[in-house]
Design a protein around this motif. Structure first.
Motif, mmCIF file in Angstrom:
data_model
loop_
_atom_site.group_PDB
_atom_site.id
_atom_site.type_symbol
_atom_site.label_atom_id
_atom_site.label_comp_id
_atom_site.label_asym_id
_atom_site.label_seq_id
_atom_site.Cartn_x
_atom_site.Cartn_y
_atom_site.Cartn_z
ATOM 1 N N PHE A 63 -3.247 -16.567 18.058
ATOM 2 C CA PHE A 63 -3.352 -15.602 17.166
ATOM 3 C C PHE A 63 -2.249 -14.683 16.442
ATOM 4 O O PHE A 63 -1.712 -14.556 15.581
ATOM 5 C CB PHE A 63 -4.560 -14.473 17.264
ATOM 6 N N GLY A 240 -14.963 -10.111 11.197
ATOM 7 C CA GLY A 240 -15.080 -11.215 11.128
ATOM 8 C C GLY A 240 -13.903 -12.010 10.561
ATOM 9 O O GLY A 240 -13.518 -11.675 9.497
ATOM 10 N N ASN A 241 -13.684 -13.110 11.020
ATOM 11 C CA ASN A 241 -12.510 -13.966 10.390
ATOM 12 C C ASN A 241 -11.248 -13.148 9.970
ATOM 13 O O ASN A 241 -10.838 -13.226 8.823
ATOM 14 C CB ASN A 241 -13.250 -14.593 8.951
ATOM 15 N N PRO A 242 -10.773 -12.591 10.824
ATOM 16 C CA PRO A 242 -9.292 -11.758 10.372
ATOM 17 C C PRO A 242 -8.621 -12.480 9.621
ATOM 18 O O PRO A 242 -7.751 -13.407 9.999
ATOM 19 C CB PRO A 242 -8.900 -11.250 11.848
ATOM 20 N N TRP A 263 -11.113 -5.131 18.394
ATOM 21 C CA TRP A 263 -11.405 -5.786 19.897
ATOM 22 C C TRP A 263 -11.224 -4.649 20.862
ATOM 23 O O TRP A 263 -11.499 -5.108 21.973
ATOM 24 C CB TRP A 263 -10.647 -6.936 20.138
ATOM 25 N N VAL B 393 -17.811 -8.683 19.984
ATOM 26 C CA VAL B 393 -17.118 -8.509 18.779
ATOM 27 C C VAL B 393 -15.868 -9.587 18.483
ATOM 28 O O VAL B 393 -15.587 -10.200 17.413
ATOM 29 C CB VAL B 393 -16.756 -7.234 18.348
ATOM 30 N N ILE B 394 -15.204 -9.689 19.649
ATOM 31 C CA ILE B 394 -14.249 -10.973 19.610
ATOM 32 C C ILE B 394 -14.672 -12.184 19.486
ATOM 33 O O ILE B 394 -14.477 -12.942 18.508
ATOM 34 C CB ILE B 394 -13.565 -10.914 21.077
ATOM 35 N N ARG B 396 -17.683 -12.954 17.945
ATOM 36 C CA ARG B 396 -18.152 -13.117 16.598
ATOM 37 C C ARG B 396 -16.978 -13.574 15.644
ATOM 38 O O ARG B 396 -17.067 -14.157 15.022
ATOM 39 C CB ARG B 396 -18.959 -11.902 16.212
ATOM 40 N N ASP B 397 -16.007 -12.725 15.855
ATOM 41 C CA ASP B 397 -14.725 -12.884 15.015
ATOM 42 C C ASP B 397 -14.209 -14.303 14.917
ATOM 43 O O ASP B 397 -13.988 -14.881 13.828
ATOM 44 C CB ASP B 397 -13.703 -11.837 14.884
ATOM 45 N N ILE B 398 -13.873 -14.628 16.240
ATOM 46 C CA ILE B 398 -13.335 -15.987 16.209
ATOM 47 C C ILE B 398 -14.385 -17.038 15.949
ATOM 48 O O ILE B 398 -14.103 -18.174 15.398
ATOM 49 C CB ILE B 398 -13.038 -16.238 17.887
ATOM 50 N N ILE B 400 -16.552 -16.794 13.355
ATOM 51 C CA ILE B 400 -16.608 -17.083 11.912
ATOM 52 C C ILE B 400 -15.508 -18.053 11.413
ATOM 53 O O ILE B 400 -15.610 -18.784 10.783
ATOM 54 C CB ILE B 400 -16.615 -15.644 11.525
ATOM 55 N N THR B 401 -14.409 -17.891 12.258
ATOM 56 C CA THR B 401 -13.235 -18.699 11.926
ATOM 57 C C THR B 401 -13.774 -20.161 12.073
ATOM 58 O O THR B 401 -13.253 -21.054 11.133
ATOM 59 C CB THR B 401 -12.052 -18.319 12.547
ATOM 60 N N GLN B 423 -10.474 -20.145 22.535
ATOM 61 C CA GLN B 423 -9.998 -19.040 22.326
ATOM 62 C C GLN B 423 -10.706 -17.619 22.671
ATOM 63 O O GLN B 423 -9.855 -16.680 23.145
ATOM 64 C CB GLN B 423 -9.977 -18.816 20.855
#
Lengths: 296, 429
Positions: A63, A240-242, A263, B393-394, B396-398, B400-401, B423
């Motif tokens: 990332f 989400g989806n940064p 995070w 939260v980590i 979830r974020d990953i 969604i990608t 990841q």
């Protein structure tokens, strides 16, 4: 007694700045440097981990690397290329024959003083798939509309359009200030000697503007590497989806914010900030060396 | 002699401190003592809670309690709270937390354990929706926040459009059935060669439904990421199938086009929490009153998308914690307060005792007089409890990608899953 008071007085006068600087400047910087060698989620005990955060960033954090690539690309197309437009614009604005110069100066400077958040929201509307101005213009030109933020390939150009619109005016004003400090006699005598418009620009104005170019480009590097608000709002904000689809708009500062605040990895976030600082310093010093070489 | 006096003094000091300690333990909220409590919140919570604290009932019960509000936007509120907890200073007596952030605080601490004395939250929450309480409970049983509103997920659909297409979405048995209906809903209405009505905005709006709204469940009981694999692969296959079927309008969430699609008739269905009904009614599509309906998501999938918790940061002094707890108790367990919140901002109550209140049985005009609240309550009671972790939260974020990469065709289902898993594993070490 009087001597003592006289000795102390200057320090007392400058102390407000230093007190504020230590509280709001030096302390947070030093604390973040300390944090970069630790693991801390903001609530737990701070655990010293040495260079682990830096090693992780460099060797395993895809990332981070993606964010750096994005940031460099945006720096190039969103912050540096605009100088090629800003400089000739400044020359045009400096021209005595141009009418309404004051108006143009104000108009160019307006985007700079407008709130970043408002601009980013406004551009969100302009980039809208069905109702946005950009797609409307493309359709008028017979081109298909673009899904600006649904395709990774168009995310960065969209952000760059906003950045150029916002900063070209600022750089134009910087160059204009530089041009106005060049003695008119120099240009006048060059004209008398038979130099044309382009010769005057390339052989007189440009060399004399090098210090201003250094200043303007350095600022672009510093601001460009710290790109945050515009990219964050355009790519959908926090959660989400940064950085949007395929993390295409993930800048290093958005990554820093995500890692730290979302995070809960303040140690790693601080390490990102210090690596970014080193990159900015290196880029600025390198650019200074280039300018010095050109000058000599 | 000196040692005897010393011994006596030590004994006196010890007994005094013991008594003092004992006194502190039994300390209770004193309604006669004037107090000001500040509630840090986001969005329109202030509108609802202000109405509650200005109600006659609240004023009669807490005549000396003054409640102040500090409202920020969603992200800024949670950032401020995180910073205040990290700094050990600056948090307000009561802090609202959105469900998406609750796992972080459950795992990392910083909030008062309300399960023990003098709060005894275990008693207070016995009538609150179970899954929501479990999301705010640590592995060792500490309750760090109390759910004040919840958001059971439903499928919203436009009756006029489904009727015209000849499909019935009131009881969709599976996602395949939904896609089949979606094909009929996707039409070129004016025959200009362009599709001007789709089933939904984007497959991205669907992924949360089969995964319990992304609340917990990212790790198996053995601690493995994105396991069981089949559960996650099925979701990626679903979003891929929806995109392939061409039934989505491919709109970015919260863009102008996306918002407009709910009133122009560009989309016929949408998946979200109960709060979305309030958004539709008040500002997204108020003129479409009577046309929208709600139903279980396909296959009666159960999920929650949204919800708010109230908490007391650890850094708050006990003197302030006691009235703060009274306020939280009132907002979360008082039926009148819950109903005021519901009526004001459509935040669905977390208190199950009012699920049988006549108001729940009332037909909702916006939903064509459908008894929508009954459905929300029914789903809320069925949503399973799930354990959350600090890495949710980590994950979830990953995740969604991975979902968006499958949707745009950048990754295959397997590749997206493998990459996301790798990841997340890389992140949590």
């Amino acid at each position: 007694m009087k001597m003592n008071q006289q000795k102390i007085a200057p320090y007392l006068f400058i102390s407000p700045f230093f007190i504020l600087f230590f509280i709001f400047g030096a302390f947070p910087d030093l604390f973040s440097l300390f944090l970069s060698f630790t693991r801390w989620n903001g609530m737990s005990k701070i655990e010293f981990v040495g260079l682990k955060n830096f090693i992780y960033l460099v060797t395993r954090d895809d990332f981070f690397w993606k964010s750096l690539t994005n940031t460099f690309f945006l720096l190039l197309i969103g912050s540096l290329l605009q100088h090629i437009i800003a400089l000739p614009l400044a020359v045009m604005l400096d021209s005595k024959v141009l009418k309404g110069r004051e108006f143009f100066r104000t108009a160019y400077f307006l985007p700079y003083i407008t709130s970043t958040v408002s601009i980013a929201f406004l551009f969100g509307y302009l980039f809208d798939r069905n109702f946005g101005l950009f797609n409307y213009l493309m359709e008028l030109a017979g081109l298909p509309g673009i899904k600006w933020f649904s395709e990774p390939s168009t995310v960065k150009p969209a952000i760059a359009i906003l950045l150029n619109w916002r900063w070209i005016g600022w750089n134009t004003i910087l160059y204009l200030a530089g041009l106005q400090s060049i003695p008119g006699e120099l240009i006048e005598s060059a004209r008398v000697e038979g130099a044309g418009r382009y010769a005057i620009f390339f052989f007189i104005l440009l060399p004399l503007l090098l210090p201003v170019i250094f200043f303007a480009v350095s600022l672009s590097i510093i601001f460009g590497m710290q790109l945050f608000d515009e990219a964050l709002i355009l790519t959908g904000g926090v959660g989400g989806n940064p950085g949007g689809v395929d993390n295409a708009g993930l800048t290093t500062l958005i990554y820093l914010y995500t890692v730290g605040f979302r995070w809960g990895k303040f140690g790693l976030g601080s390490a990102v900030s210090w690596v970014l600082f080193l990159i900015i310093i290196s880029a600025t010093v390198t650019f200074k060396k280039i300018i010095e070489r050109i000058q000599h | 002699m000196k040692s005897v006096i010393g011994l006596l003094l030590s004994f006196m000091l010890l007994s005094t401190s013991l008594f003092a300690g004992g006194k502190q333990e039994v300390k209770k909220y004193n309604p006669d003592s004037p107090v000001t409590i500040t509630l840090g919140g986001y969005g329109d919570l202030e509108t609802a809670y202000k109405a509650v604290v200005e109600s006659k009932d609240f004023k009669s019960k807490y005549p000396n309690m003054k409640v102040k509000f500090v409202t920020n936007d969603f992200a800024a509120h949670h950032d401020r709270l995180t910073t205040a907890i990290a700094a050990g200073k600056g948090a307000f007596e009561v802090e609202a937390i959105e469900i998406g952030y609750i796992a972080k605080f459950v795992a990392n601490g910083g909030l008062t354990d309300l399960s023990g004395s003098p709060f005894n939250a275990k008693d207070a929450v016995k009538n609150i929706v179970k899954y929501a309480v479990s999301n705010a409970t640590t592995k060792d049983g500490k309750i760090i926040a109390v759910p004040v509103d919840i958001a059971p997920a439903v499928m919203f659909y436009r009756k006029s459009l489904t009727d015209k297409a000849g499909v019935d979405l009131s009881d969709v048995k599976s996602w395949d059935e939904y896609i089949k209906a979606g094909r009929k809903l996707t039409v070129d209405k004016n025959g200009d060669g362009k599709i001007d009505q789709y089933a939904l905005t984007s497959p991205e709006s669907v992924w949360e439904i089969p995964l319990n709204g992304g609340k917990g469940g990212w790790f198996s009981s053995g601690g493995n990421v994105l396991e069981p694999k089949e559960r996650f692969i099925n979701v990626l296959n679903l979003v891929k199938k929806i995109r392939k079927a061409g039934i989505d309008a491919d709109l970015d969430a919260w863009s102008q086009s996306w918002l407009a699609s709910f009133k122009t008739g560009l989309v016929a269905t949408h998946f979200s929490g109960a709060w979305w009904g309030g958004a539709l009614r008040t500002w997204v599509a108020p003129k479409e009153k009577g046309d929208w309906r709600v139903a279980y998501p396909p296959g009666k999938a159960l999920a929650s998308i949204g919800g708010t918790y109230l908490s007391i940061p650890e850094q708050i002094s006990l003197d302030k914690k006691l009235p703060a707890w009274e306020l939280i108790k009132y907002l979360t367990t008082n039926p009148a307060a819950q109903l005021i919140t519901f009526k004001k901002i459509d935040a669905f109550p977390s208190l199950t005792t009012i699920f049988n209140d006549p108001v729940m049985d009332e037909p909702v005009a916006y939903f064509g007089n459908q008894k929508a609240r009954k459905l929300f309550a029914e789903i809320a009671l069925k949503i399973p409890e799930s354990s959350v972790s600090k890495y949710d939260v980590i994950a979830r974020d990953i995740w969604i990608t991975a979902v968006t990469n499958v949707i745009i065709g950048k990754s295959s289902v397997e590749a997206a899953y493998d990459k996301a898993k790798k990841q997340i594993e890389n992140r949590i070490q």
